[in-house]
Design an enzyme around this catalytic site. Structure first.
Site, mmCIF file in Angstrom:
data_model
loop_
_atom_site.group_PDB
_atom_site.id
_atom_site.type_symbol
_atom_site.label_atom_id
_atom_site.label_comp_id
_atom_site.label_asym_id
_atom_site.label_seq_id
_atom_site.Cartn_x
_atom_site.Cartn_y
_atom_site.Cartn_z
ATOM 1 N N ARG A 292 31.619 -20.161 27.732
ATOM 2 C CA ARG A 292 30.930 -19.109 28.518
ATOM 3 C C ARG A 292 31.707 -18.493 29.664
ATOM 4 O O ARG A 292 31.184 -17.607 30.329
ATOM 5 C CB ARG A 292 29.584 -19.626 29.046
ATOM 6 N N ASN B 46 22.017 -20.663 15.245
ATOM 7 C CA ASN B 46 22.590 -19.890 14.135
ATOM 8 C C ASN B 46 23.808 -20.621 13.590
ATOM 9 O O ASN B 46 24.726 -20.888 14.364
ATOM 10 C CB ASN B 46 23.041 -18.505 14.601
ATOM 11 N N ASP C 25 30.048 -26.566 17.803
ATOM 12 C CA ASP C 25 29.408 -25.292 18.139
ATOM 13 C C ASP C 25 28.591 -25.438 19.429
ATOM 14 O O ASP C 25 27.514 -24.844 19.578
ATOM 15 C CB ASP C 25 28.528 -24.775 16.992
ATOM 16 N N PRO D 192 19.933 -18.435 20.355
ATOM 17 C CA PRO D 192 20.374 -19.484 19.433
ATOM 18 C C PRO D 192 21.524 -20.297 20.000
ATOM 19 O O PRO D 192 22.429 -19.738 20.615
ATOM 20 C CB PRO D 192 20.820 -18.688 18.198
ATOM 21 N N GLY D 193 21.465 -21.606 19.782
ATOM 22 C CA GLY D 193 22.573 -22.464 20.185
ATOM 23 C C GLY D 193 22.097 -23.707 20.894
ATOM 24 O O GLY D 193 21.036 -23.716 21.521
HETATM 25 O O1 DOR Z 1 23.745 -20.810 17.593
HETATM 26 C C1 DOR Z 1 24.737 -20.177 17.863
HETATM 27 N N1 DOR Z 1 25.078 -19.893 19.139
HETATM 28 N N2 DOR Z 1 25.503 -19.736 16.858
HETATM 29 C C2 DOR Z 1 26.527 -18.911 17.072
HETATM 30 O O2 DOR Z 1 27.161 -18.541 16.125
HETATM 31 C C3 DOR Z 1 26.837 -18.425 18.433
HETATM 32 C C4 DOR Z 1 26.352 -19.350 19.439
HETATM 33 C C5 DOR Z 1 26.329 -18.798 20.851
HETATM 34 O O3 DOR Z 1 27.290 -18.134 21.256
HETATM 35 O O4 DOR Z 1 25.381 -19.090 21.581
HETATM 36 ZN ZN ZN Z 2 29.699 -20.725 17.535
#
Ligand code: DOR
Ligand code: ZN
Length: 448
Positions: free
Chosen positions: A76, A292, A319, A337-338
């Site tokens: 980030r 994702n 990830d 997502p993440g």
């Molecule tokens: O869940 C996800 N978060 N998948 C991704 O491909 C990107 C990532 C994010 O940058 O938060």
């Molecule tokens: Zn990623």
């Protein structure tokens, strides 16, 4: 194969001597002492000839592995330092046993030029807790249309060796073809986020019975698999080194097998969450589970696990995707997502595959250190635990349980899907070029 000498102020500088006493390399044999001098493993034996002022860490037969390598994290910085910084991400990585990570390009600004990449690399070296290698984007500002200058980023001080628009798919096949052709001259890796965007418009959860019951829009497997096969065929016809990010379906496993059987150079990673969790956890509508690609079904989890055991999937990558609480504690549809992964990855993989599975610690070294270092052509990491090798090391305690608490993690965010879960395995210590970067019990990272 291109050589990527690392330049810039490599840190931490090798310091005096360090002894890891009572460790078992790869969990094999009787405990030994490992003497590290000038950042290199100098001696391994029942007793070693250390200087009087050597730093000594004593263990009780804990497992010694090569330092872990994560080829897919999101730290980030620049842009969203409220959710993670290179410093907090470094601490999380070191505590998780990692000595090198690759941080994705979807920062603000996007890492699409040499100066942004160099800033990430140099700052991480100043922090000195983990080697953070910037991933360059494939297209400018992730626009999916205009290729970035791979050569300039590869030649910069950051020595960028992997390119990805991760978070977004390079969905235009002509752009991916050109990227492959361009990448070949530099032997750099292209990592694809496989998601046909037309098939995932509005999608927030795996397309299946659970999403149907919960009223969530479905993300079909074919959205991933259609890009996997397309890119495999592009790699077959135009060459280049293609890597599949976060494989999530049984169908993708079948395609990877097919590619391998046909001699197509395609590598792949899988995340701990896709190896452990299914879409059943969405019943709570808790945004922490939005990711994702989405969490899928048990049949997918089983296929991914077997593929990692068999080598059809090369490695584990977290990830690690920090998000602020306001971005996760909201309606599922609106959650970003993440999920976090750096501090829980090794415990999950060790518990699932070694303690309760058919694998040994050499296999853990392979999928969490050696293969990711090989795929990324990373010197100095993922090397054998042997005399003369760089002292990038992780000590693992397979009997030390701990309970996950998002607030206690070193990451600046706390969006872990494993809140209150008991982990059976702990990382006891991490060593980067002979310097201790994390030590359990010291309860925090060792200062750089
Ligand atoms: O869940 C996800 N978060 N998948 C991704 O491909 C990107 C990532 C994010 O940058 O938060
Ligand atoms: Zn990623």
């Amino acid at each position: 194969m291109t050589d990527y000498p690392q330049v810039g102020p490599l840190s931490p500088a090798p310091r005096e001597e360090l002894v890891l006493s009572g460790v078992r390399p790869y969990g094999e044999g009787e405990p030994v002492d490992v003497l590290v001098r000038d950042g290199v493993i100098a001696e391994i034996g029942a007793s070693v000839d250390a200087a009087d002022d050597a730093q000594v860490l004593s263990f009780d037969g804990e497992i010694l592995l090569p330092g872990l390598v994560d080829m897919h994290v999101h730290l980030r910085e620049p842009g969203r330092e409220d959710t993670e910084t290179l410093e907090t991400g470094s601490r999380a990585a070191a505590r998780g046993g990692f000595t090198a990570v690759f941080t994705m390009a979807n920062t603000k600004p996007v890492t699409d030029d040499p100066s942004t990449a160099e800033a990430v690399w140099l700052k991480s070296q100043a922090v000195g807790l983990c080697d953070i290698h910037p991933v360059g984007s494939i297209t400018k500002d992730l626009d999916g249309k205009n290729l970035t200058e791979f050569g300039m980023m590869a030649d910069s001080q950051a020595k960028v060796r992997m390119f990805s628009d991760d978070g977004k798919c390079v969905d235009d096949p002509l752009i991916m073809r050109r990227a492959l052709e361009y990448s070949k001259g530099m032997d750099v890796l292209l990592a694809q986020h496989c998601e046909d965007p037309r098939l995932t418009v509005g999608a927030v959860a795996h397309e299946g019975a659970v999403a149907a019951r919960l009223g969530l829009s479905g993300w079909p497997r074919v959205a991933e698999e259609s890009i996997v096969i397309r890119d495999a065929l592009l790699a077959r016809d135009y060459g280049g080194r293609m890597h599949i990010c976060h494989a999530s379906t049984a169908g993708t496993v079948g395609l990877l097998k097919w590619a391998r059987a046909n001699g197509i150079p395609l590598t792949a990673e899988v995340t701990p969450h896709h190896l452990l969790l299914t879409d059943e956890v969405l019943e709570t509508y808790d945004g922490v589970y939005r990711v994702n690609p989405p969490l899928r079904e048990q049949s997918d989890v089983d296929a991914l696990r077997q593929a990692l055991i068999d080598g059809d999937i090369d490695c584990v990558a977290t990830d690690h995707a920090p998000h602020g609480s306001e971005e996760k504690c909201c309606e599922f549809d609106h959650a970003k997502p993440g999920m976090l992964g750096l501090e829980t990855s090794l415990p999950i993989i060790a518990e699932q595959f070694v303690l309760n599975g058919p694998c040994d610690w050499r296999w853990v070294a392979k999928v969490m250190s050696e293969r990711p270092a090989e795929i990324t052509r990373l010197p100095g990491h993922g090397r054998p635990v042997a005399v003369g090798e760089p002292a990038n090391l992780t000590v693992v305690d397979p009997g030390k349980t701990w309970t996950v608490n998002g607030e206690d993690l070193a990451s600046k965010s706390s969006n872990t899907p494993y809140e209150d879960m008991e982990m059976a395995v702990s990382v006891s210590a991490t060593v980067l070029r002979g310097k201790v970067t994390a030590l359990r019990g010291a309860d925090q990272n060792v200062e750089a």
